[in-house]
Every structure is written in structure tokens, then in C-alpha cells.
Design a protein around this motif. Structure first.
Motif, PDB file in Angstrom:
ATOM      1  N   PHE A  70      85.471  77.831  50.003  1.00  0.00           N
ATOM      2  CA  PHE A  70      84.577  77.896  49.095  1.00  0.00           C
ATOM      3  C   PHE A  70      85.165  77.881  47.635  1.00  0.00           C
ATOM      4  O   PHE A  70      85.569  78.816  47.592  1.00  0.00           O
ATOM      5  N   VAL A  71      84.714  76.959  46.797  1.00  0.00           N
ATOM      6  CA  VAL A  71      85.545  77.008  45.472  1.00  0.00           C
ATOM      7  C   VAL A  71      84.310  77.081  44.444  1.00  0.00           C
ATOM      8  O   VAL A  71      83.302  76.320  44.580  1.00  0.00           O
ATOM      9  N   GLY A  72      84.157  78.070  43.621  1.00  0.00           N
ATOM     10  CA  GLY A  72      83.178  78.306  42.658  1.00  0.00           C
ATOM     11  C   GLY A  72      83.194  77.405  41.529  1.00  0.00           C
ATOM     12  O   GLY A  72      84.350  76.865  41.108  1.00  0.00           O
ATOM     13  N   ILE A  73      81.985  77.018  41.107  1.00  0.00           N
ATOM     14  CA  ILE A  73      81.928  76.008  39.820  1.00  0.00           C
ATOM     15  C   ILE A  73      80.729  76.457  39.190  1.00  0.00           C
ATOM     16  O   ILE A  73      80.057  77.277  39.303  1.00  0.00           O
ATOM     17  N   THR A  74      80.692  75.685  37.928  1.00  0.00           N
ATOM     18  CA  THR A  74      79.870  76.188  36.845  1.00  0.00           C
ATOM     19  C   THR A  74      78.696  75.265  36.700  1.00  0.00           C
ATOM     20  O   THR A  74      77.516  75.458  36.654  1.00  0.00           O
ATOM     21  N   ALA A  75      79.118  73.938  36.783  1.00  0.00           N
ATOM     22  CA  ALA A  75      78.264  72.678  36.649  1.00  0.00           C
ATOM     23  C   ALA A  75      78.396  71.914  37.812  1.00  0.00           C
ATOM     24  O   ALA A  75      79.273  71.439  38.097  1.00  0.00           O
ATOM     25  N   GLY A 130      80.255  75.240  45.026  1.00  0.00           N
ATOM     26  CA  GLY A 130      78.964  75.806  44.729  1.00  0.00           C
ATOM     27  C   GLY A 130      78.953  76.800  43.524  1.00  0.00           C
ATOM     28  O   GLY A 130      80.240  77.274  43.274  1.00  0.00           O
ATOM     29  N   ARG A 131      77.845  77.026  43.260  1.00  0.00           N
ATOM     30  CA  ARG A 131      77.675  78.393  42.288  1.00  0.00           C
ATOM     31  C   ARG A 131      77.846  79.741  42.876  1.00  0.00           C
ATOM     32  O   ARG A 131      77.527  79.825  43.948  1.00  0.00           O
ATOM     33  N   ALA A 132      78.684  80.414  42.081  1.00  0.00           N
ATOM     34  CA  ALA A 132      78.946  81.804  42.921  1.00  0.00           C
ATOM     35  C   ALA A 132      77.634  82.463  43.347  1.00  0.00           C
ATOM     36  O   ALA A 132      76.464  82.527  42.434  1.00  0.00           O
ATOM     37  N   PHE A 133      77.668  83.103  44.367  1.00  0.00           N
ATOM     38  CA  PHE A 133      76.546  83.645  44.887  1.00  0.00           C
ATOM     39  C   PHE A 133      75.878  84.761  44.123  1.00  0.00           C
ATOM     40  O   PHE A 133      74.673  84.967  43.988  1.00  0.00           O
ATOM     41  N   ASN A 134      76.774  85.619  43.372  1.00  0.00           N
ATOM     42  CA  ASN A 134      76.454  86.624  42.511  1.00  0.00           C
ATOM     43  C   ASN A 134      75.699  86.228  41.327  1.00  0.00           C
ATOM     44  O   ASN A 134      75.113  86.929  40.383  1.00  0.00           O
ATOM     45  N   GLY A 135      75.521  85.030  41.114  1.00  0.00           N
ATOM     46  CA  GLY A 135      75.081  84.217  39.654  1.00  0.00           C
ATOM     47  C   GLY A 135      75.931  84.253  38.366  1.00  0.00           C
ATOM     48  O   GLY A 135      75.461  83.689  37.512  1.00  0.00           O
ATOM     49  N   GLU A 136      77.168  85.029  38.531  1.00  0.00           N
ATOM     50  CA  GLU A 136      77.961  85.026  37.505  1.00  0.00           C
ATOM     51  C   GLU A 136      78.712  83.788  37.346  1.00  0.00           C
ATOM     52  O   GLU A 136      78.880  82.999  38.404  1.00  0.00           O
TER      53      GLU A 136
END
Length: 130
Positions: free
Chosen positions: A6-11, A55-61
Motif C-alpha cells: 500500500f502506497v500513501g497518496i495525497t491526491a 490510497g489516502r492514509a487511513f488516519n486522514g493525515e
């Protein structure tokens, strides 16, 4: 060995466009995409796992790349490494090392390095001789 990465993204849209181009060159199929969550996943055509997910980070940060973290994606040929690196740069990625042999790893290691639009470092590599 792996279930998923899983790779975190912002947009979502720019990240989805970037990874869609890269995964197409590698011959991976889009399994799902849901911009409302937002997340998307790809996999090999003939395998249930592993998934490559964004996807966006699960914690919303905000998503932030890790220092020293990198995901290496396997390519079937050196030409695929070249094409994938070119697609990544054309889709907004930045070069972290052009395609070429890296004999310090082993004599046939051919790889290229780049960052996605969020700064996550990726490698695409082939271990096969010419």
C-alpha cells in the motif's frame, strides 16, 4: 510472500494517472478503483495476490514518503524497465536513477529508479541476462 503493498497518496487523480501508466507498461491489470474512498489496486493478470494499492492514509493525515523506503517492481525485460521509467517520468514522476546495469547488486541486475508525484520512491528492475 506478500499479500499487498500500500502506497500513501495525497491526491487521487494525479496518483491514479501516474500508477495507471506505470502498471500498464508492466502488464498489470487494474483490479478496482474507487475515487470516493479514494483507492485503487492492480495485480498480475493470472494471480489473486499480491495487490499493489494506492490510497489516502487511513488516519486522514497527509501521506509522506519514508526515508529509506522503496518498492521494487519486477519487469520481464530490460526494455520494459526502460519503457516503465520513461512512462513514470512522462506521467509526472522524477528520476532517481536512469535505467542501467547495477552490477554491485549482481551482474544481470538492470534497474531504474523514480519517485511518484507524492515523493514515494520506486524501482523497476529485471534480473535476466540479455
Amino acid at each position: 510472500m506478500l499479500s499487498h503493498v500500500f502506497v500513501g497518496i495525497t491526491a487521487f487523480e494525479p496518483a491514479f494517472d501516474f500508477y495507471s501508466d506505470v502498471m500498464a507498461v508492466l502488464g498489470l491489470d487494474l483490479k478496482f478503483a474507487d475515487p470516493d474512498v479514494p483507492w485503487a489496486g492492480w495485480q498480475q493478470p493470472s494471480a489473486e495476490r499480491p495487490f499493489f494499492l494506492i490510497g489516502r492514509a487511513f488516519n486522514g493525515e497527509p501521506a509522506t514518503p519514508g526515508n529509506g523506503q522503496m518498492i521494487a517492481l519486477l519487469a520481464k525485460s530490460r526494455a520494459t524497465v526502460d519503457a516503465c521509467h520513461a512512462a513514470a517520468l512522462a506521467a509526472g514522476g522524477t528520476c532517481e536513477g536512469p535505467p542501467g546495469l547495477r552490477p554491485r547488486y549482481h551482474p544481470d541486475y538492470y534497474g531504474a529508479y523514480f519517485r511518484d508525484p507524492d515523493g514515494n520512491k520506486l524501482c523497476v528492475c529485471c534480473h535476466e541476462p540479455v
